[in-house]
Design a protein around this motif. Structure first.
Motif, PDB file in Angstrom:
ATOM      1  N   LYS A  80      -9.163   1.311 -12.194  1.00 41.30           N
ATOM      2  CA  LYS A  80     -10.462   2.352 -12.276  1.00 41.30           C
ATOM      3  C   LYS A  80      -9.713   4.143 -11.974  1.00 41.30           C
ATOM      4  CE  LYS A  80     -13.921  -0.152 -10.313  1.00 41.30           C
ATOM      5  NZ  LYS A  80     -14.667  -0.525  -9.197  1.00 41.30           N
ATOM      6  N   LEU A  81      -8.890   4.184 -11.203  1.00 42.58           N
ATOM      7  CA  LEU A  81      -7.874   5.296 -11.383  1.00 42.58           C
ATOM      8  C   LEU A  81      -7.385   5.910 -11.636  1.00 42.58           C
ATOM      9  CD1 LEU A  81      -8.270   5.786  -7.206  1.00 42.58           C
ATOM     10  CD2 LEU A  81      -9.680   6.911  -8.685  1.00 42.58           C
ATOM     11  N   LEU A  82      -6.228   5.380 -12.699  1.00 43.74           N
ATOM     12  CA  LEU A  82      -5.212   5.478 -13.730  1.00 43.74           C
ATOM     13  C   LEU A  82      -5.451   4.748 -14.477  1.00 43.74           C
ATOM     14  CD1 LEU A  82      -2.570   5.464 -10.705  1.00 43.74           C
ATOM     15  CD2 LEU A  82      -3.459   7.615 -11.555  1.00 43.74           C
TER      16      LEU A  82
ATOM     17  N   LYS B 166      -1.413  15.479 -11.982  1.00 39.99           N
ATOM     18  CA  LYS B 166      -2.832  16.005 -12.400  1.00 39.99           C
ATOM     19  C   LYS B 166      -2.452  17.651 -12.228  1.00 39.99           C
ATOM     20  CE  LYS B 166      -7.037  14.627 -14.007  1.00 39.99           C
ATOM     21  NZ  LYS B 166      -7.337  13.070 -13.884  1.00 39.99           N
ATOM     22  N   ALA B 167      -2.087  17.755 -10.873  1.00 40.24           N
ATOM     23  CA  ALA B 167      -2.710  19.255 -10.494  1.00 40.24           C
ATOM     24  C   ALA B 167      -1.205  20.210 -11.417  1.00 40.24           C
ATOM     25  CB  ALA B 167      -2.041  19.164  -8.792  1.00 40.24           C
TER      26      ALA B 167
ATOM     27  N   SER C 237       0.879  -1.063   0.334  1.00 42.60           N
ATOM     28  CA  SER C 237      -0.247   0.072  -0.086  1.00 42.60           C
ATOM     29  C   SER C 237       1.031   1.121  -0.199  1.00 42.60           C
ATOM     30  CB  SER C 237      -1.173  -0.121   0.929  1.00 42.60           C
ATOM     31  OG  SER C 237      -0.145   0.339   2.063  1.00 42.60           O
ATOM     32  N   ALA C 238       2.215   1.061   0.127  1.00 43.10           N
ATOM     33  CA  ALA C 238       3.175   2.654   0.366  1.00 43.10           C
ATOM     34  C   ALA C 238       3.693   2.900  -0.923  1.00 43.10           C
ATOM     35  CB  ALA C 238       4.248   1.999   1.890  1.00 43.10           C
TER      36      ALA C 238
ATOM     37  N   PHE D  84      -7.064   0.947  -8.683  1.00 41.21           N
ATOM     38  CA  PHE D  84      -6.341   1.905  -8.873  1.00 41.21           C
ATOM     39  C   PHE D  84      -6.266   1.205 -10.591  1.00 41.21           C
ATOM     40  CE2 PHE D  84      -3.014   3.550  -6.225  1.00 41.21           C
ATOM     41  CZ  PHE D  84      -3.688   3.632  -5.042  1.00 41.21           C
TER      42      PHE D  84
ATOM     43  N   SER E 152      -7.015  -3.060  -5.379  1.00 41.56           N
ATOM     44  CA  SER E 152      -6.674  -1.708  -4.613  1.00 41.56           C
ATOM     45  C   SER E 152      -7.858  -0.431  -5.404  1.00 41.56           C
ATOM     46  CB  SER E 152      -5.810  -0.652  -4.678  1.00 41.56           C
ATOM     47  OG  SER E 152      -4.933  -1.800  -4.033  1.00 41.56           O
TER      48      SER E 152
ATOM     49  N   LEU F 235      -0.227   7.152  -6.608  1.00 41.31           N
ATOM     50  CA  LEU F 235      -1.797   7.824  -6.060  1.00 41.31           C
ATOM     51  C   LEU F 235      -0.898   9.205  -6.482  1.00 41.31           C
ATOM     52  CD1 LEU F 235      -4.396   7.754  -6.422  1.00 41.31           C
ATOM     53  CD2 LEU F 235      -4.305   7.511  -3.653  1.00 41.31           C
ATOM     54  N   VAL F 236      -0.070   9.270  -5.033  1.00 41.40           N
ATOM     55  CA  VAL F 236       0.621  10.767  -4.815  1.00 41.40           C
ATOM     56  C   VAL F 236       1.455  11.777  -6.633  1.00 41.40           C
ATOM     57  CG1 VAL F 236       2.131  12.589  -3.696  1.00 41.40           C
ATOM     58  CG2 VAL F 236       1.062  10.767  -2.674  1.00 41.40           C
TER      59      VAL F 236
ATOM     60  N   GLY G 171       0.673  10.967  -9.240  1.00 41.65           N
ATOM     61  CA  GLY G 171      -0.788  10.878 -10.205  1.00 41.65           C
ATOM     62  C   GLY G 171      -1.225  12.601  -9.827  1.00 41.65           C
ATOM     63  N   LYS G 172      -1.533  12.286  -8.624  1.00 41.60           N
ATOM     64  CA  LYS G 172      -2.572  13.861  -7.935  1.00 41.60           C
ATOM     65  C   LYS G 172      -1.221  15.008  -8.567  1.00 41.60           C
ATOM     66  CE  LYS G 172      -4.746  11.991  -3.327  1.00 41.60           C
ATOM     67  NZ  LYS G 172      -6.771  12.573  -4.283  1.00 41.60           N
TER      68      LYS G 172
ATOM     69  N   LEU H   9       1.040   2.232  -4.012  1.00 38.87           N
ATOM     70  CA  LEU H   9       0.918   2.706  -4.015  1.00 38.87           C
ATOM     71  C   LEU H   9      -0.062   3.874  -3.637  1.00 38.87           C
ATOM     72  CD1 LEU H   9      -2.098  -0.566  -4.217  1.00 38.87           C
ATOM     73  CD2 LEU H   9      -1.261   0.277  -6.160  1.00 38.87           C
ATOM     74  N   ARG H  10       0.380   4.288  -2.467  1.00 43.89           N
ATOM     75  CA  ARG H  10       0.539   5.490  -1.990  1.00 43.89           C
ATOM     76  C   ARG H  10       1.048   6.959  -2.815  1.00 43.89           C
ATOM     77  NH1 ARG H  10       1.238   4.686   2.907  1.00 43.89           N
ATOM     78  NH2 ARG H  10      -1.026   2.896   3.107  1.00 43.89           N
TER      79      ARG H  10
END
Lengths: 110, 147
Positions: free
Chosen positions: A95-97, A69-70, A55-56, A93, A91, A62-63, A65-66, A58-59
């Motif tokens: 669907k998110l990326l 995108k920002a 999960s670390a 993911f 997880s 995610l960060v 990716g955010k 994946l996190r």
């Protein structure tokens, strides 16, 4: 974990190898954030040589990716296989990326 | 026949890395499939990281004890810590999001553990958290929804 950065057009390709875990993920996140701040916000993460993600890890993806995108960019994933791919799927993911089989698939999309 | 190992660590990330590596060697020496080794590694990392980061309020060193039992068709992980009471079964699953910007960064670890184990039991025993998790051994070909 080994992290290798390369450029192809305006894409930055990030090839990760080994283990993306509690110990290595924060360093990865820092390295990617530096690239984003330098203006590289179109990112492809190549997981084809990654043996393990938690999960670390994946996190940190995610960060990244955010953050891309920002800045008006995006983060695409490729080369997912085996249990690493299963961990992505359970997880949510996928669907998110945006996920592709290979980096060529991302580059040829345009 | 069952094979068992007792592993101890203090609440820091260096010890966590050592313990996961020792557990890995133990499993490799008993010829578990790479998928089973991955699943046990993942469960250990997620559970122990939570304990190291959140179980203790002071800066002192605290012992965390782990028993790994390899049985014919499953691996059982028993984890004990004397940190604050924490029942991972009581934590709600993270909400599914369709947009990366809406998605919360935390809460994935326990979700992954739940998806990986076959069963999970928690109880509080004499001021200690006891967590028992069963992971089914996987063959090389594996098609279920779990990792």
């Amino acid at each position: 974990m080994d992290v290798n950065f390369s450029k192809q057009g305006d894409w930055t390709i990030i090839a990760v190898e080994g283990r993306m875990d509690t110990v290595s993920a924060p360093e990865f996140e820092k390295m990617v954030q530096e690239r984003i701040l330098q203006g590289s916000n179109r990112l492809i993460v190549d997981f084809s040589k990654l043996d393990y993600i938690s999960s670390a890890g994946l996190r940190s993806i995610l960060v990244a990716g955010k953050n891309s995108k920002a800045k008006g960019g995006e983060l695409a994933c490729c080369g997912l296989q085996g249990v690493v791919k299963k961990v992505f799927d359970v997880s949510g993911f996928h669907k998110l990326l945006p996920i592709f089989d290979s980096k060529e698939d991302v580059l040829n999309r345009e | 026949m069952n094979y068992e190992i007792l592993l101890c660590m203090r609440n820091n990330l260096q010890d966590l890395t050592r313990l996961v590596s020792e557990a890995d060697q133990f499993m490799q020496s008993h010829c578990l499939s790479p998928r089973t080794v991955y699943c046990v590694n993942l469960v250990l990392e997620e559970v122990l990281t939570n304990i190291v980061k959140y179980a203790f309020d002071d800066a002192s060193a605290h012992e965390i004890q782990l028993i790994l039992t390899i049985k014919d068709s499953e691996v059982i992980v028993t984890c004990e810590d004397a940190g604050r009471e924490f029942d991972p079964l009581a934590i709600p699953s993270p909400e599914a999001r369709d947009s990366i910007l809406e998605c919360e960064v935390g809460g994935l670890g326990i979700h992954l553990v739940r998806k990986t184990v076959h069963s999970m039991e928690y109880f509080r025993d004499r001021h200690k958290n006891v967590l028992i998790m069963t992971i089914k051994k996987a063959e090389r070909q594996h098609n279920s929804d779990t990792p």
